[in-house]
Design an enzyme around this catalytic site. Structure first.
Site, short mmCIF file in Angstrom:
data_model
loop_
_atom_site.label_atom_id
_atom_site.label_comp_id
_atom_site.label_asym_id
_atom_site.label_seq_id
_atom_site.Cartn_x
_atom_site.Cartn_y
_atom_site.Cartn_z
N ASP B 15 0.85 -1.20 0.00
CA ASP B 15 0.00 0.00 0.00
C ASP B 15 0.88 1.25 0.00
O ASP B 15 0.54 2.27 -0.62
CB ASP B 15 -0.95 0.00 1.21
CG ASP B 15 -2.29 0.67 0.90
OD1 ASP B 15 -2.34 1.47 -0.05
OD2 ASP B 15 -3.29 0.41 1.60
N HIS B 18 1.97 3.04 -3.39
CA HIS B 18 1.20 4.14 -4.00
C HIS B 18 1.85 5.50 -3.72
O HIS B 18 1.88 6.36 -4.58
CB HIS B 18 -0.22 4.19 -3.41
CG HIS B 18 -1.13 3.09 -3.86
ND1 HIS B 18 -1.50 2.93 -5.18
CD2 HIS B 18 -1.75 2.11 -3.17
CE1 HIS B 18 -2.32 1.90 -5.27
NE2 HIS B 18 -2.50 1.38 -4.08
N HIS B 195 -7.84 -3.44 8.09
CA HIS B 195 -6.97 -2.56 7.30
C HIS B 195 -7.61 -1.18 7.26
O HIS B 195 -8.76 -1.04 6.86
CB HIS B 195 -6.88 -3.15 5.88
CG HIS B 195 -6.13 -2.30 4.88
ND1 HIS B 195 -4.84 -2.60 4.49
CD2 HIS B 195 -6.49 -1.20 4.18
CE1 HIS B 195 -4.44 -1.71 3.59
NE2 HIS B 195 -5.42 -0.85 3.38
N HIS B 197 -7.43 3.28 6.75
CA HIS B 197 -6.79 4.48 6.20
C HIS B 197 -7.10 5.66 7.09
O HIS B 197 -8.14 5.71 7.75
CB HIS B 197 -7.24 4.72 4.76
CG HIS B 197 -6.52 3.82 3.79
ND1 HIS B 197 -5.35 4.18 3.18
CD2 HIS B 197 -6.80 2.57 3.37
CE1 HIS B 197 -4.93 3.19 2.41
NE2 HIS B 197 -5.79 2.19 2.51
N TYR B 286 -13.45 6.24 -3.49
CA TYR B 286 -12.12 5.82 -3.93
C TYR B 286 -11.21 6.99 -4.27
O TYR B 286 -11.67 7.98 -4.87
CB TYR B 286 -12.26 5.01 -5.23
CG TYR B 286 -12.50 3.56 -5.04
CD1 TYR B 286 -11.45 2.70 -4.72
CD2 TYR B 286 -13.78 3.02 -5.19
CE1 TYR B 286 -11.68 1.35 -4.56
CE2 TYR B 286 -14.00 1.67 -5.03
CZ TYR B 286 -12.95 0.84 -4.71
OH TYR B 286 -13.17 -0.49 -4.55
#
Lengths: 337, 337
Positions: B15, B18, B195, B197, B286
């Site tokens: 991840d 990115h 998981h 963010h 997204y």
């Protein structure tokens, strides 16, 4: 159902001052205070990072005298209350009068969590000259909920308008906050506020926990600008409170713009959690311990992190920096034994 | 009492990819994987940010082919499981075999939260060649706890070793996490992972909530390196889990050093919450929507933030980027009405 109202207290121009080495200019202070006022923040705190009269060799010199910044900010703050921080021992009643004369409408009088009594005269004086007065308890992870209630009552008795609880070291987890705020909520009648630091990455969550337990004032800074890992990020907290159905009165896109267009360009470094700030939060100690600890670690060939953890374990408080060398010596003796 | 064990899954090399435009070199991947292995991380995920075979014009080209990075990492990873991510439709079973041939010991097969069935063949294949296989549900804020349980059972039935729930847009608050993880915990027998963010500044708190509800695997990256506002910061989560009495098996000072000395110097920008990433989390969409949204906003003279909120409201998912222009058109019509 009407949404519960939460008052946003922005301290970019006070706690954030630490993170720019107290270098705010009149132009910057005016832009930030004006922007915050326009988007609907309730209180705008402006002072040296260590409170009024903090500008000194010891705590760092302000580039522009805070009274000048206050005067400038007072011209653009129309709806919010322009607020100063005062730490008894650093700022005096004379300084407070001067702050009022320069436009401050509120003062938050901050003491170590067990020393509310040294703030009584300042709070009474503030009320006598028509200011809003807030009792502010620092390093509140170091006291039990019961002790905090006892201290808060001292503030209530001398007429404080609300009590602000601070997790100054960024050491608390949400359950620590819940225990303390709910104890206050159950014991005192005046509003409760909460001030958080992000050393454990939990400042937004801790602020939400405080609100859920009944706090109605929350301290924030734009982009989280502040000492160490910084404070609760204003624009992020407003977005989360909005998602959760609270009414902050803050225009969400507006505060995002103030943070991104006015505050971020001024920042000297991004507000991240690095090893130093993480260790302060983990150990639960003052950021002023850091430099002394690194020096002592070098002298005694120790890992500075072990010293910080030991200082936290012993509950050392600000002003005891001299004892860091003793602790380091003891640790080094244990090591060689 | 023995401490509950929590497995730390570091995805800095997947991840996090990115956030460095998929530019990891063999030297960097070796240093990071070796460092993570040494300090006690359980799983080390390494792939293109969009999973194996993600390197493309569309998703961004990897500087070094991921198979080469895997091969290099596999030489230094002694205790952790070297893991790849696979998104059916991007990566294939052939790619998975190749990953295994290059040292991968585990695969996480990721689908949109309602599409677990497209992962069945990949999970079965992984198990058939002796790999650990994980079912990974993305954008899980878009599905109810009941729907998530239904989808997780598809993974259980095809032999997955654990289920990983992802808050891909960084939209959840701790109560959202609790509802979903506890529903899984009550319904399936295999372990659960989470998981997160950090778009709403809640990734550490959400990870803690997941652990408290029974998750035993947690995804993290060093310094939070990752898309948008980044992931849960490894060294911070380890410190908080330690404070709360969990056993991660990770050496705390060691992981701080990996983050500060190996990962931070590689970073292209600090991992902060800016307006763009905050809006993605607030709207729950997204990150791939961002560029399209800004273009559409310009074309129709709209605030891009209004478009993002509308996309979130409509539950738009990856692959529907073409429809952003339609939504913008509609919003502009409403505006002029």
């Amino acid at each position: 159902m009407e949404k519960r109202k939460i008052k946003i207290v922005d301290t970019t121009l006070r706690d954030g001052s630490h993170a720019v080495s107290h270098s705010f200019t009149v132009e910057q202070a005016t832009a930030i205070a004006g922007g915050l006022d326009k988007v609907g923040v309730s209180l705008i705190e402006l002072s040296h990072g260590d409170g009024i009269a903090g500008s000194s060799i010891n705590y760092g010199m302000s580039k522009v005298p805070e009274m000048e910044l206050l005067r400038a900010a007072s011209k653009v703050v129309k709806n919010a209350k322009l607020t100063v921080l005062l730490l008894p021992g650093i700022g005096t009643i004379e300084d407070l009068q001067q702050a009022k004369d320069n436009g401050a409408q509120a003062v938050r009088v901050a003491t170590h969590v067990t020393e509310a009594d040294i703030a009584i005269q300042h709070i009474k004086y503030a009320k006598s000259i028509g200011m809003m007065a807030v009792g502010f308890l620092m390093m509140s992870h170091m006291a039990s909920p019961e002790k905090i209630v006892e201290q808060a009552k001292i503030f209530v008795d001398c007429g404080a308008d609300y009590i602000n609880l601070a997790d100054s070291a960024g050491h608390m987890v949400p359950d620590d906050v819940r225990a303390r705020i709910s104890a206050l909520k159950n014991s005192i009648e005046i509003p409760i506020g909460f001030h958080s630091h992000n050393n454990l990455g939990l400042s937004v969550a801790n602020s939400i926990a405080a609100v859920e337990e009944g706090a109605s004032y929350v301290d924030v800074t734009c982009r989280g600008l502040g000492a160490g890992a910084g404070n609760t990020q204003n624009e992020v907290l407003c977005a989360v409170l909005d998602r959760l159905g609270y009414d902050t009165g803050v225009d969400l896109y507006g505060i995002m713009d103030v943070a991104e267009e006015i505050v971020e360009p001024i920042m000297q470094r991004p507000q991240i959690v690095n090893t130093a700030s993480l260790m302060l939060g983990y150990a639960g100690v003052y950021s002023s311990f850091l430099l002394h600890t690194y020096r002592a670690a070098e002298k005694f060939h120790l890992n500075p992190r072990d010293i910080l953890v030991e200082l936290g374990r012993r509950g050392m408080v600000g002003g005891q920096e001299d004892m860091i060398i003793d602790v380091a010596f003891e640790l080094s003796q244990q090591k060689t034994r």
